[in-house]
Design an enzyme around this catalytic site. Sequence first.
Site, PDB file in Angstrom:
ATOM      1  CB  CYS A 380      66.166  59.679  44.422  1.00 39.21           C
ATOM      2  SG  CYS A 380      65.137  58.309  44.946  1.00 39.21           S
ATOM      3  CG  HIS A 519      70.264  57.546  46.291  1.00 40.91           C
ATOM      4  ND1 HIS A 519      70.114  58.879  46.600  1.00 40.91           N
ATOM      5  CD2 HIS A 519      69.072  56.970  46.516  1.00 40.91           C
ATOM      6  CE1 HIS A 519      68.877  59.095  47.009  1.00 40.91           C
ATOM      7  NE2 HIS A 519      68.221  57.951  46.969  1.00 40.91           N
ATOM      8  CD  GLU A 521      73.558  60.006  46.230  1.00 37.61           C
ATOM      9  OE1 GLU A 521      73.411  59.785  45.016  1.00 37.61           O
ATOM     10  OE2 GLU A 521      72.600  60.088  47.026  1.00 37.61           O
TER      11      GLU A 521
HETATM   12  N1  GLN Z   1      60.397  60.458  48.259  1.00 42.51           N
HETATM   13  C1  GLN Z   1      60.696  59.826  47.019  1.00 42.51           C
HETATM   14  C2  GLN Z   1      60.291  58.356  47.012  1.00 42.51           C
HETATM   15  O1  GLN Z   1      60.131  57.770  48.049  1.00 42.51           O
HETATM   16  C3  GLN Z   1      62.152  59.970  46.668  1.00 42.51           C
HETATM   17  C4  GLN Z   1      63.065  59.271  47.611  1.00 42.51           C
HETATM   18  C5  GLN Z   1      64.491  59.721  47.481  1.00 42.51           C
HETATM   19  O2  GLN Z   1      64.756  60.769  46.929  1.00 42.51           O
HETATM   20  N2  GLN Z   1      65.408  58.953  48.022  1.00 42.51           N
HETATM   21  O3  GLN Z   1      60.190  57.776  45.956  1.00 42.51           O
END
Ligand code: GLN
Length: 547
Positions: A380, A519, A521
Amino acid sequence: MARFIFITGGVVSSLGKGLASAALGALLQARGFSVRLRKLDPYLNVDPGTMSPFEHGEVFVTDDGAETDLDLGHYERFTGVPARMTDSVSSGRIYSNVLEKERRGDYLGKTIQVVPHVTNEIKDFIAIGEDEVDFMLCEIGGTVGDIEGLPFFEAIRQFSHDKPRGQCIFMHLTLLPYLSASGELKTKPTQHSVKELQSIGIAPDVLVCRSEKPIPSRELEKIALFCNVRKNCVVPAYDLKSIYEAPLAYHKQGLDQAVLDAFGISPAPMPKLDVWHDVYDRIHNPEGEVKVAIVGKYTQLEDAYKSIAEALTHGGMANRVKVKIEWVDAEVFDQGDAAPYLEGFHAILVPGGFGERGTEGKIKAAQFARERKVPYLGICLGMQMAVIEAARNVAGVKKAGSEEFDHEAGGKRFEPVVYHLKEWVQGNHAVTRKTDDDKGGTMRLGAYDATLIEGSKVAEVYGSTSIDERHRHRYEVDIKYRETLENCGLKFSGMSPDGKLPEIVEWEDHPWFIGVQFHPELKSKPFAPHPLFEGFVQAAVENSRLV
Ligand code: GLN
């Protein structure tokens, strides 16, 4: 119709109720029953989505896009049952539902009260999908006696009375503190905590007693006598080297048998525990060790990256190595040189995160991994930072950055290679957002499909070209930089099915450098490690042979 197991805690918080619930769920499955686990949290936030990871640890996201408590992660990792939006609720959500109904006039002019309106709302929640499984395990957050927990305790008391006798049981976790001066384990706090439960009309059927020391049989008998619980239903729970020992350890102490006895299920089907024996063996008999740096911001609280740490452990189990995680605070080298902090690691992971603080350090970590050919997994924000690094240092987009940081700082300092996503497609409908939307529940959340490019590293890792993974982000890499970046060697190897949103990037000419917008994970299990973590750890093992 499901049988219900209500899990409560007493004496102190952080006793491992979530883990005990998850392990019990796994044991019931091992005996052939179907299960679903639920968490009821007394705090007033509508969901944990807006809470800082420092406050509450990681936010666990479900396929259907709910932002939930990290205990749901334990539930999934132990049972493999994907959690749903309807498996997590808080006082905030319950009250907000009640108030919405009140405004709509659903209560026909009645005075709205905690009993019955709030308790009914909680009971309705507990009963959702009760026909689908053999056992519903409902964990109540917090500790008995907390003011805000009372409506939940009252609701489960009523619920057990609404159901036929024998369809609900109560399992209570407590702590036996050890006094080294007298060399004794003390049972009094447990007695008091059970008394507190009894005073609100709940008599526990099973007591799980956490203890650092072995509990002598006479103490177990004493607890049974004073707490009005059968002796075989007082179950010791000792500290474990790994959480994945919990199903076998609880089985050895008779937890699943005690629960089945409490329901009067006899004869109980024999458990099949091969999966957990295999998990145990892989954890306890590694054939090597790799060192992985997690370069993040919330490094003081390991719970902030709970699922990542677990998924790395699973990746280690798949490769039969121990993964030694070190938490590196990205802010430390925001201004300086990252190398002294990152040399010596076999792989680098940059996890998700929010806000600008520490991001220059994460960009340097991505640069270090690219230049030194160290395996890199960017998750992310970790992917977004890898893209910004490529844009700035390879493609010559000197002012590349994310709109997230400009929004935060209220200025325009960056060229938005990562921009605020305001329109996208979910299933077959369009979603739209505005810059000043509420913060709660407005991100791109939950499972989305992605299409992988044939022949890419990531397609090889997954062994497939179509995947679905869980998302939780507001910002997105801008597709308009695709050509520039691909010409420099950063391939966009996974895209949303409509081809508009970059889901995965990877460096060609690098042993293993993958950034993912989702994600992974969240979907890894000890008995089914996620392919990205399996591949990443394998790359770390290969790298460890070189250095
Ligand atoms: N802050 C970033 C976004 O909102 C990444 C979010 C995250 O890593 N879950 O896109």
